[in-house]
Design a protein around this motif. Sequence first.
Motif, mmCIF file in Angstrom:
data_model
loop_
_atom_site.group_PDB
_atom_site.id
_atom_site.type_symbol
_atom_site.label_atom_id
_atom_site.label_comp_id
_atom_site.label_asym_id
_atom_site.label_seq_id
_atom_site.Cartn_x
_atom_site.Cartn_y
_atom_site.Cartn_z
ATOM 1 N N GLU A 1 0.850 -1.200 0.000
ATOM 2 C CA GLU A 1 0.000 0.000 0.000
ATOM 3 C C GLU A 1 0.882 1.245 0.000
ATOM 4 O O GLU A 1 0.662 2.191 -0.759
ATOM 5 N N SER A 2 1.891 1.227 0.872
ATOM 6 C CA SER A 2 2.781 2.377 1.005
ATOM 7 C C SER A 2 3.554 2.623 -0.291
ATOM 8 O O SER A 2 3.700 3.759 -0.745
ATOM 9 N N LEU A 3 4.010 1.531 -0.893
ATOM 10 C CA LEU A 3 4.743 1.648 -2.164
ATOM 11 C C LEU A 3 3.844 2.234 -3.262
ATOM 12 O O LEU A 3 4.312 2.930 -4.162
ATOM 13 N N GLU A 4 2.548 1.961 -3.146
ATOM 14 C CA GLU A 4 1.605 2.527 -4.118
ATOM 15 C C GLU A 4 1.274 3.977 -3.804
ATOM 16 O O GLU A 4 0.469 4.613 -4.487
ATOM 17 N N GLY A 5 1.836 4.483 -2.706
ATOM 18 C CA GLY A 5 1.618 5.889 -2.366
ATOM 19 C C GLY A 5 0.472 6.127 -1.410
ATOM 20 O O GLY A 5 0.047 7.258 -1.189
ATOM 21 N N LYS A 6 -0.054 5.034 -0.832
ATOM 22 C CA LYS A 6 -1.196 5.185 0.086
ATOM 23 C C LYS A 6 -0.752 5.022 1.538
ATOM 24 O O LYS A 6 0.383 4.637 1.814
ATOM 25 N N ARG A 7 -1.675 5.265 2.464
ATOM 26 C CA ARG A 7 -1.409 5.008 3.875
ATOM 27 C C ARG A 7 -1.146 3.508 4.052
ATOM 28 O O ARG A 7 -1.847 2.688 3.441
ATOM 29 N N GLY A 8 -0.156 3.177 4.877
ATOM 30 C CA GLY A 8 0.250 1.775 5.006
ATOM 31 C C GLY A 8 -0.651 0.944 5.884
ATOM 32 O O GLY A 8 -0.235 0.487 6.950
ATOM 33 N N ASN A 9 -1.876 0.710 5.449
ATOM 34 C CA ASN A 9 -2.781 -0.177 6.185
ATOM 35 C C ASN A 9 -2.704 -1.586 5.611
ATOM 36 O O ASN A 9 -2.825 -1.754 4.394
ATOM 37 N N PRO A 10 -2.517 -2.604 6.455
ATOM 38 C CA PRO A 10 -2.477 -3.978 5.931
ATOM 39 C C PRO A 10 -3.771 -4.347 5.206
ATOM 40 O O PRO A 10 -4.855 -3.859 5.540
ATOM 41 N N ARG A 11 -3.626 -5.232 4.225
ATOM 42 C CA ARG A 11 -4.787 -5.735 3.481
ATOM 43 C C ARG A 11 -5.169 -7.101 4.040
ATOM 44 O O ARG A 11 -4.333 -7.799 4.610
ATOM 45 N N ASN A 12 -6.418 -7.492 3.784
ATOM 46 C CA ASN A 12 -6.832 -8.852 4.134
ATOM 47 C C ASN A 12 -6.129 -9.842 3.227
ATOM 48 O O ASN A 12 -5.946 -9.575 2.042
ATOM 49 N N LYS A 13 -5.700 -10.981 3.801
ATOM 50 C CA LYS A 13 -5.118 -12.059 2.994
ATOM 51 C C LYS A 13 -5.947 -13.315 3.236
ATOM 52 O O LYS A 13 -6.244 -13.590 4.406
ATOM 53 N N PRO A 14 -6.275 -14.180 2.262
ATOM 54 C CA PRO A 14 -6.056 -13.962 0.841
ATOM 55 C C PRO A 14 -6.931 -12.831 0.297
ATOM 56 O O PRO A 14 -7.869 -12.439 0.982
ATOM 57 N N PRO A 15 -6.632 -12.365 -0.932
ATOM 58 C CA PRO A 15 -5.593 -12.842 -1.835
ATOM 59 C C PRO A 15 -4.195 -12.491 -1.336
ATOM 60 O O PRO A 15 -3.981 -11.384 -0.845
ATOM 61 N N PHE A 16 -3.282 -13.443 -1.445
ATOM 62 C CA PHE A 16 -1.890 -13.192 -1.102
ATOM 63 C C PHE A 16 -1.244 -12.358 -2.215
ATOM 64 O O PHE A 16 -1.712 -12.389 -3.358
ATOM 65 N N PRO A 17 -0.169 -11.627 -1.872
ATOM 66 C CA PRO A 17 0.501 -10.827 -2.901
ATOM 67 C C PRO A 17 0.912 -11.635 -4.129
ATOM 68 O O PRO A 17 0.962 -11.093 -5.232
ATOM 69 N N ALA A 18 1.186 -12.940 -3.928
ATOM 70 C CA ALA A 18 1.593 -13.770 -5.071
ATOM 71 C C ALA A 18 0.534 -13.766 -6.165
ATOM 72 O O ALA A 18 0.822 -13.982 -7.343
ATOM 73 N N VAL A 19 -0.710 -13.489 -5.774
ATOM 74 C CA VAL A 19 -1.800 -13.441 -6.749
ATOM 75 C C VAL A 19 -2.167 -11.986 -7.048
ATOM 76 O O VAL A 19 -2.323 -11.583 -8.198
ATOM 77 N N GLN A 20 -2.291 -11.201 -5.997
ATOM 78 C CA GLN A 20 -2.705 -9.794 -6.145
ATOM 79 C C GLN A 20 -1.864 -8.939 -5.206
ATOM 80 O O GLN A 20 -2.191 -8.805 -4.041
ATOM 81 N N GLY A 21 -0.778 -8.405 -5.730
ATOM 82 C CA GLY A 21 0.139 -7.654 -4.883
ATOM 83 C C GLY A 21 0.239 -6.204 -5.269
ATOM 84 O O GLY A 21 -0.759 -5.466 -5.215
ATOM 85 N N LEU A 22 1.421 -5.776 -5.682
ATOM 86 C CA LEU A 22 1.637 -4.376 -6.037
ATOM 87 C C LEU A 22 0.795 -4.003 -7.260
ATOM 88 O O LEU A 22 0.829 -4.704 -8.272
ATOM 89 N N TYR A 23 0.068 -2.923 -7.168
ATOM 90 C CA TYR A 23 -0.860 -2.498 -8.234
ATOM 91 C C TYR A 23 -1.770 -3.652 -8.658
ATOM 92 O O TYR A 23 -2.080 -3.811 -9.856
ATOM 93 N N ALA A 24 -2.128 -4.495 -7.687
ATOM 94 C CA ALA A 24 -3.000 -5.655 -7.910
ATOM 95 C C ALA A 24 -2.396 -6.676 -8.876
ATOM 96 O O ALA A 24 -3.114 -7.505 -9.446
ATOM 97 N N ARG A 25 -1.088 -6.613 -9.077
ATOM 98 C CA ARG A 25 -0.405 -7.578 -9.963
ATOM 99 C C ARG A 25 0.297 -8.638 -9.117
ATOM 100 O O ARG A 25 0.662 -8.378 -7.956
#
Length: 442
Positions: free
Chosen positions: A179-203
Amino acid sequence: MGRKLLTEHINVEGIEKLDVYRKHGGYRSVEKALKTMTPDEVVEEVKKSGLRGRGGAGFPTGLKWSFLAKPEGVPRYLVCNADESEPGTFKDRELMSKLPHLLIEGMITGSYALGANTSYIYIRGELLYVLRILEKAIAEAYAAGFLGKNILGSGYDLDLFVHPGGGAYICGEETALLESLEGKRGNPRNKPPFPAVQGLYARPTVVNNVESIAAVPVIVNEGGDEYAKIGVGKSTGTKLFSACGHLNKPGIYEIELGLPVEEFIYSDEYCGGIWKGRDLKAVVAGGSSVPILPKELILKTATGEDRLMTYESLSDGGFITGTMLGSGGFIAMDETTNIVRNTWSFSRFYHHESCGQCSPCREGTGWLEKVLHRLVHGHGQMHDIDLLVSVAKQIEGNTICPLGEAAAWPVAAAVRHFRDEFEWHVTHPQEATKPGAVFPGK
Ligand code: NAI
């Protein structure tokens, strides 16, 4: 003397420069991987190595890599988690500042394996001087043709960026980091989806710790099977520990996994024993997020075997779900340590660093701190001790990210192992609150 796979050349004069690093075998894994191996073959070697995530969770790195989704035409990313902020943990800072090219080499080989053409190192904001070291090294790598277009004539392109965080501990949690790398406030996301499926910029994205990525060159050079020969069982290879607290020789040590904890603490090759000739009281073995263990349980398991520096041996008999090897922040406390005050100190940190998104963590960390404050300052009552355990239980499992457990488990463990000392703060408040007061024992 244990093998040093990552830090063998760490004290070589000028090793942070590309030419010196090359003279000591640097960038061989990039040449080997890009010229003689397919990306899948690199993933296979990492799988065979048994390498487990060195950031704290110990998840198998090769498995994580193989989970990466690869939809046609969709970019994917490798992100290095260099937001090392866990109290007691300072190994990645050392690796990056002294061996920046080792991390860059791992990033290139790893990005090739994952099919990423853009990768990021997200570095803790306070480590600005390390960011500068990395940027200098990255510029050297571009100039030498290890980064950019058509690396070493292989047809593979990679751009690598370093991105500083803003000083929030929570941004070390991988989804808050994204989230922070995308320029947003660094709030954790719910997992799943894990970053391996939907990570930076949802990629599709792999997030790996610095030390995990730094282990990739040696795995590619020596082969996964060779790497897996070091260690015990599912704890393969070497691991960096940042040893601190009341030790004769605090510092950063690369050990072969499987070393007995007793040898790590007392041998002259490592920490050289407890300072001032005092006795050991307790250890937090893997950074402040893991439960504290008293001396008798850190040296021997509950069944009387030697406690080893492995993911399996450093556990709390099912009291917590994960391993206590954690991020390798090994904090030793001597017999004069006030465990209640120490627990309060950790809880202040977690309360301050909770992002506030989940009520059990936002409110619970505040309650833990408040109740511990009462006990430390001589205003506590007996029922406060059970209140701590009750609040910890209500946080556990009820939050999006593990910060809640990181705050709760150490408090519950401190009460579990040192209840007498908590009770002493209630029964003898004047004595217990004196500066430097030492619990006299039962
Ligand atoms: P986790 O167990 O949730 O995940 C570990 C890794 O495996 C993540 O990258 C996750 O995406 C991946 N993963 C797990 N299951 C997966 C699946 N089914 N498919 C794809 N990927 C999967 O643990 P987490 O939250 O990443 O880390 C917690 C640990 O971090 C704690 O144990 C603590 O020791 C450590 N920590 C380290 C800090 C430091 O400064 N180094 C700071 C704070 C905590």
